[in-house]
Design a protein around this motif. Structure first.
Motif, PDB file in Angstrom:
ATOM      1  N   GLY A 115     -10.177 -35.937   0.131  1.00 33.61           N
ATOM      2  CA  GLY A 115     -10.359 -37.061  -0.981  1.00 33.61           C
ATOM      3  C   GLY A 115     -11.522 -36.827  -1.157  1.00 33.61           C
ATOM      4  N   VAL A 116     -12.336 -36.616   0.238  1.00 35.90           N
ATOM      5  CA  VAL A 116     -14.003 -36.422   0.508  1.00 35.90           C
ATOM      6  C   VAL A 116     -14.682 -36.356  -0.849  1.00 35.90           C
ATOM      7  N   PHE A 117     -14.032 -34.739  -1.122  1.00 38.88           N
ATOM      8  CA  PHE A 117     -14.169 -33.806  -2.422  1.00 38.88           C
ATOM      9  C   PHE A 117     -13.641 -34.949  -3.947  1.00 38.88           C
ATOM     10  N   GLY A 118     -12.292 -35.411  -3.629  1.00 38.78           N
ATOM     11  CA  GLY A 118     -12.630 -36.116  -4.858  1.00 38.78           C
ATOM     12  C   GLY A 118     -13.863 -36.946  -4.927  1.00 38.78           C
ATOM     13  N   GLU A 119     -14.097 -37.894  -3.557  1.00 40.88           N
ATOM     14  CA  GLU A 119     -15.256 -39.093  -4.290  1.00 40.88           C
ATOM     15  C   GLU A 119     -16.545 -39.104  -4.714  1.00 40.88           C
ATOM     16  N   LEU A 120     -16.339 -37.122  -4.290  1.00 38.64           N
ATOM     17  CA  LEU A 120     -18.147 -36.819  -5.194  1.00 38.64           C
ATOM     18  C   LEU A 120     -17.463 -35.936  -6.003  1.00 38.64           C
ATOM     19  N   HIS A 121     -16.739 -36.602  -6.833  1.00 39.17           N
ATOM     20  CA  HIS A 121     -16.366 -35.896  -8.440  1.00 39.17           C
ATOM     21  C   HIS A 121     -16.203 -34.379  -8.733  1.00 39.17           C
ATOM     22  N   ALA A 122     -15.361 -33.250  -6.934  1.00 38.64           N
ATOM     23  CA  ALA A 122     -15.697 -32.556  -7.418  1.00 38.64           C
ATOM     24  C   ALA A 122     -14.227 -32.100  -8.015  1.00 38.64           C
ATOM     25  N   VAL A 123     -13.143 -31.289  -7.907  1.00 42.35           N
ATOM     26  CA  VAL A 123     -11.766 -31.412  -8.212  1.00 42.35           C
ATOM     27  C   VAL A 123     -10.908 -29.991  -7.774  1.00 42.35           C
ATOM     28  N   PRO A 124     -10.895 -31.479  -6.370  1.00 44.88           N
ATOM     29  CA  PRO A 124      -9.889 -30.282  -5.222  1.00 44.88           C
ATOM     30  C   PRO A 124      -8.769 -29.324  -5.366  1.00 44.88           C
ATOM     31  N   TRP A 164      -9.870 -23.095 -12.945  1.00 48.60           N
ATOM     32  CA  TRP A 164     -10.865 -24.652 -12.777  1.00 48.60           C
ATOM     33  C   TRP A 164     -12.247 -23.597 -13.092  1.00 48.60           C
ATOM     34  N   ALA A 165     -12.569 -22.813 -12.643  1.00 53.63           N
ATOM     35  CA  ALA A 165     -13.924 -22.262 -12.442  1.00 53.63           C
ATOM     36  C   ALA A 165     -14.337 -22.160 -13.776  1.00 53.63           C
ATOM     37  N   SER A 166     -13.540 -21.363 -14.423  1.00 54.73           N
ATOM     38  CA  SER A 166     -14.378 -21.227 -15.906  1.00 54.73           C
ATOM     39  C   SER A 166     -14.606 -22.310 -16.921  1.00 54.73           C
ATOM     40  N   THR A 167     -12.747 -23.013 -16.780  1.00 54.72           N
ATOM     41  CA  THR A 167     -12.938 -23.961 -17.504  1.00 54.72           C
ATOM     42  C   THR A 167     -14.337 -25.051 -17.550  1.00 54.72           C
ATOM     43  N   LEU A 168     -14.101 -25.567 -16.306  1.00 56.66           N
ATOM     44  CA  LEU A 168     -15.222 -26.585 -15.746  1.00 56.66           C
ATOM     45  C   LEU A 168     -16.607 -26.355 -15.836  1.00 56.66           C
ATOM     46  N   ARG A 169     -17.050 -24.642 -16.010  1.00 57.93           N
ATOM     47  CA  ARG A 169     -18.344 -24.387 -16.518  1.00 57.93           C
ATOM     48  C   ARG A 169     -18.658 -24.397 -17.544  1.00 57.93           C
ATOM     49  N   ASP A 170     -17.494 -23.974 -18.988  1.00 56.32           N
ATOM     50  CA  ASP A 170     -17.799 -24.036 -19.715  1.00 56.32           C
ATOM     51  C   ASP A 170     -18.458 -25.782 -19.789  1.00 56.32           C
ATOM     52  N   ALA A 171     -17.278 -26.032 -19.696  1.00 52.93           N
ATOM     53  CA  ALA A 171     -17.785 -28.024 -20.103  1.00 52.93           C
ATOM     54  C   ALA A 171     -18.645 -28.127 -19.417  1.00 52.93           C
ATOM     55  N   ARG A 172     -19.750 -27.841 -18.405  1.00 52.39           N
ATOM     56  CA  ARG A 172     -20.629 -28.207 -17.709  1.00 52.39           C
ATOM     57  C   ARG A 172     -21.817 -28.357 -18.875  1.00 52.39           C
TER      58      ARG A 172
END
Length: 179
Positions: A115-124, A164-172
């Motif tokens: 819940g905390v990381f969801g609030e921080l816009h992370a992907v738990p 997720w690491a590679s997908t989100l790295r590419d998106a960022r």
């Protein structure tokens, strides 16, 4: 990788050592260990040299794994300080969990962290490695008593973490996160 305990005789080091060894087998992974026992982060979040270095290291990571115990059905104050120290660095970053504890294996702490990381816009991540009665699951030398079973439990987490690491790295890299 973030250690979630500062207790003097913590079991966190044992679990983290095993998981680090597992991660180091994959040439795509470079582990940066962040230990709240050695990083001085002010609990009032006032900043400082360690704060800047810690935030930079989280920002540079493609993913984060948290090794967390469960204390009184929750996670530690030291871990909360580490989380709250960083702001944008958590955004669009996958967060994996390896937990340990008594009967619940630390899963109550993990549920709060999601819940905390969801609030921080992370992907738990959903997949978690958990050790109930952790002291009974590891040999005196620090390796799991049943290493094959522990590795099988870690496999789904590692698979999704890398995806997720590679997908989100590419998106960022394509576009800044819009938070």
């Amino acid at each position: 990788m973030i250690l979630g305990s500062v207790r003097p005789e913590r079991f966190c080091d044992t679990v983290a050592s095993w998981f680090t060894e597992l991660l180091n087998r994959d040439e795509r992974i470079d582990v940066d260990l962040l230990d709240p026992a050695t990083i001085r982060l002010p609990t009032d979040l006032s900043g400082g040299e360690d704060t800047e270095d810690f935030s930079r290291r989280i920002g540079a990571a493609d993913a984060v794994v948290i090794i967390t115990p469960e204390y009184n059905h929750g996670y530690s104050a030291a871990l909360k300080t580490m989380i709250d120290t960083v702001r944008e660095g958590w955004q669009a970053k996958p967060i994996g969990f390896v937990s340990y504890g008594g009967v619940s294996g630390g899963l109550r702490a993990v549920e709060q962290l999601r819940g905390v990381f969801g609030e921080l816009h992370a992907v738990p991540l959903r997949d978690t490695v958990s050790f109930a009665h952790a002291e009974d699951s590891f040999a005196a030398v620090g390796s799991p008593l049943d290493p094959h079973a522990a590795e099988r439990r870690a496999e789904p987490l590692l698979r999704t973490l890398l995806w997720w690491a590679s997908t989100l790295r590419d998106a960022r890299h394509r576009a800044p996160y819009p938070a």
